[in-house]
Design a protein around this motif. Structure first.
Motif, PDB file in Angstrom:
ATOM      1  N   HIS A 247      -1.433  -4.121   5.985  1.00  0.00           N
ATOM      2  CA  HIS A 247      -1.904  -4.771   4.883  1.00  0.00           C
ATOM      3  C   HIS A 247      -3.598  -4.537   4.876  1.00  0.00           C
ATOM      4  CE1 HIS A 247       1.833  -6.185   3.830  1.00  0.00           C
ATOM      5  NE2 HIS A 247       2.068  -6.703   5.196  1.00  0.00           N
ATOM      6  N   CYS A 257       1.429  -4.313  -3.274  1.00  0.00           N
ATOM      7  CA  CYS A 257       2.174  -4.541  -2.203  1.00  0.00           C
ATOM      8  C   CYS A 257       2.788  -5.733  -2.215  1.00  0.00           C
ATOM      9  CB  CYS A 257       1.105  -4.722  -1.014  1.00  0.00           C
ATOM     10  SG  CYS A 257       1.391  -4.678   0.636  1.00  0.00           S
ATOM     11  N   CYS A 259       2.921  -8.041  -0.305  1.00  0.00           N
ATOM     12  CA  CYS A 259       2.048  -9.540   0.097  1.00  0.00           C
ATOM     13  C   CYS A 259       1.495  -9.829  -0.913  1.00  0.00           C
ATOM     14  CB  CYS A 259       1.162  -8.863   1.273  1.00  0.00           C
ATOM     15  SG  CYS A 259      -0.021  -8.089   0.823  1.00  0.00           S
ATOM     16  N   SER A 261      -1.059  -8.365  -2.525  1.00  0.00           N
ATOM     17  CA  SER A 261      -2.262  -7.732  -2.691  1.00  0.00           C
ATOM     18  C   SER A 261      -2.092  -6.323  -3.293  1.00  0.00           C
ATOM     19  CB  SER A 261      -3.082  -7.690  -1.217  1.00  0.00           C
ATOM     20  OG  SER A 261      -4.459  -7.105  -1.236  1.00  0.00           O
ATOM     21  N   CYS A 264      -2.706  -1.820   0.024  1.00  0.00           N
ATOM     22  CA  CYS A 264      -2.422  -1.913   1.111  1.00  0.00           C
ATOM     23  C   CYS A 264      -2.086  -0.784   1.751  1.00  0.00           C
ATOM     24  CB  CYS A 264      -1.702  -3.031   1.484  1.00  0.00           C
ATOM     25  SG  CYS A 264      -2.017  -4.695   1.089  1.00  0.00           S
TER      26      CYS A 264
HETATM   27 ZN   LIG Z   1       0.090  -5.833   1.666  1.00  0.00          ZN
END
Ligand SMILES: [Zn+2]
Length: 403
Positions: A247, A257, A259, A261, A264
């Motif tokens: 990440h 991503c 996550c 975000s 990454c």
């Molecule tokens: Zn990520």
């Protein structure tokens, strides 16, 4: 000034038993004379320690293989690999794997199931793992299981095995270790660790990084995990979650991503980034990565460009890591092994451009020698921790629990 009492003879014996067992476990069979030299103890102490470990069924003494030397060969002390074992489990984003690993690191039995990608129901995963483990334990009725360890593809709180975050399989705060301990009901606590951390330890103990004290292991499955060993110690951070290099943002305008975000390292340089860049979304997992690598080798321009791009992003990530940590080696494992081998020129040229000279000139970039098994071998080492810390007590506790 603190005055510490000298350790009791019993304490010293316990430490020496553990140290001797660790030597035989990590470095293989050795003669008493060799062990005496390595441990800095006299031969009669080694004789007594070996007798205790042999009586407990942890080691045996036997003739070494043909040495070709004349004269009477001296006996070697060998781990009882068939008799004492652990169960190692691996939860990846697209596979579950299990192995029975004998003392000494010998893989005795291994199975793997592919799983469709996406969200996994924790209960399904726990019952699937438990049935894989039970099947293996059932086949080894004469042997004793001394631990269960799991490598998990996400952030794990090691003390209680709670998965804090597994973005690629949709888990948040799942009491995984406790549930699997209950489900298996072996009288053994199931230890859980982050897969890349365990992979790093495995490569350092038994793989390409043996003996190195500053090493970074990058594990690719759907995501990219990192295990960072500095000064001989795994870097944990405040909560034990350090090393989430997947990440690290390498591209401000990059791909989304799991996550939440964007850009990454794992979104750009991981399996999904490669598959998207190559326009091969019809397949997934290692098979998709292999197909792209093969197509590039045959001269397919799209596949070649995709690997070129992904290698560039991977190179940014590695250059950042090399500049920050100054490792002596970076190891590529899981599917990153295939991705790195097919894009090594880009990765290396990125590191050559963006790595600072003083740190890049000595770093070695290598692929995992444990291959797809690094995380599983790491899980086994985690499971062996108790018996390698206090061999006799651990065995006594286990056999008391079994009665
Ligand atoms: Zn990520």
């Amino acid at each position: 000034m603190t005055v510490r009492a000298a350790p009791s003879p019993e304490e010293i014996r316990k430490r020496n038993l553990a140290a001797l067992l660790r030597h035989v476990h990590r470095d293989g069979a050795a003669s008493r004379a060799t062990l005496a030299e390595r441990m800095g103890l006299n031969r009669s102490t080694i004789l007594a320690l070996t007798a205790d470990l042999a009586a407990a069924g942890l080691v045996r003494e036997e003739l070494p293989g043909q040495t070709g030397k004349a004269g009477r060969p001296s006996l070697v002390v060998r781990a009882e690999s068939e008799r004492v074992y652990v169960v190692a489990l691996d939860v990846g984003a697209d596979r579950l794997a299990a192995a029975r690993v004998g003392l000494g690191g010998l893989v005795l039995d291994q199975i793997e199931t592919a799983r469709p990608m996406g969200t996994f129901d924790p209960e399904d995963v726990i019952s699937a793992l438990a049935s894989m483990a039970r099947g293996m334990i059932g086949k080894a009725a004469d042997a004793v299981c001394v631990g269960v360890g799991v490598a998990f593809c996400g952030m794990v709180r090691e003390e209680d095995g709670v998965v804090r975050y597994g973005p690629n399989i949709g888990w948040v705060d799942v009491p995984f270790g406790a549930s699997l301990t209950r489900e298996l009901d072996l009288g053994l606590r199931v230890a859980v660790g982050n897969n890349a951390n365990l992979g790093a330890l495995a490569e350092r103990e038994r793989g390409v990084g043996v003996g190195l004290s500053d090493l970074i292991y990058l594990h690719g499955d759907v995501g990219i995990g990192g295990g960072i060993i500095m000064g001989g110690q795994l870097l944990g951070g405040e909560g034990g979650y350090a090393g989430e290099v997947g990440h690290m943002i390498v591209n401000r305008d990059g791909r989304p991503c799991a996550c939440g975000s964007r850009g990454c390292l794992e979104a750009e340089a991981g399996e999904l980034g490669l598959i998207a860049a190559a326009g091969r979304t019809d397949r997934a997992g290692r098979a998709a990565v292999e197909a792209i690598v093969e197509a590039a080798a045959r001269g397919d321009a799209t596949a070649r460009d995709a690997l070129h791009n992904v290698g560039d992003w991977l190179g940014y990530g590695v250059a950042n890591l090399v500049n920050i940590f100054n490792p002596s080696m970076v190891v590529f494992g899981g599917v990153l092994r295939d991705i790195y081998l097919a894009s090594a020129a880009q990765v290396r040229s990125r590191v050559a451009v963006d790595g600072l000279q003083a740190v890049r000139e000595r770093v070695r970039l290598r692929t995992s020698t444990l291959g797809g098994d690094a995380t599983l071998i790491g899980a086994a080492e985690l499971a062996f921790a108790d018996v390698l810390t206090d061999p006799l007590q651990t065995l006594a506790r286990i056999s008391a629990g079994l009665e």
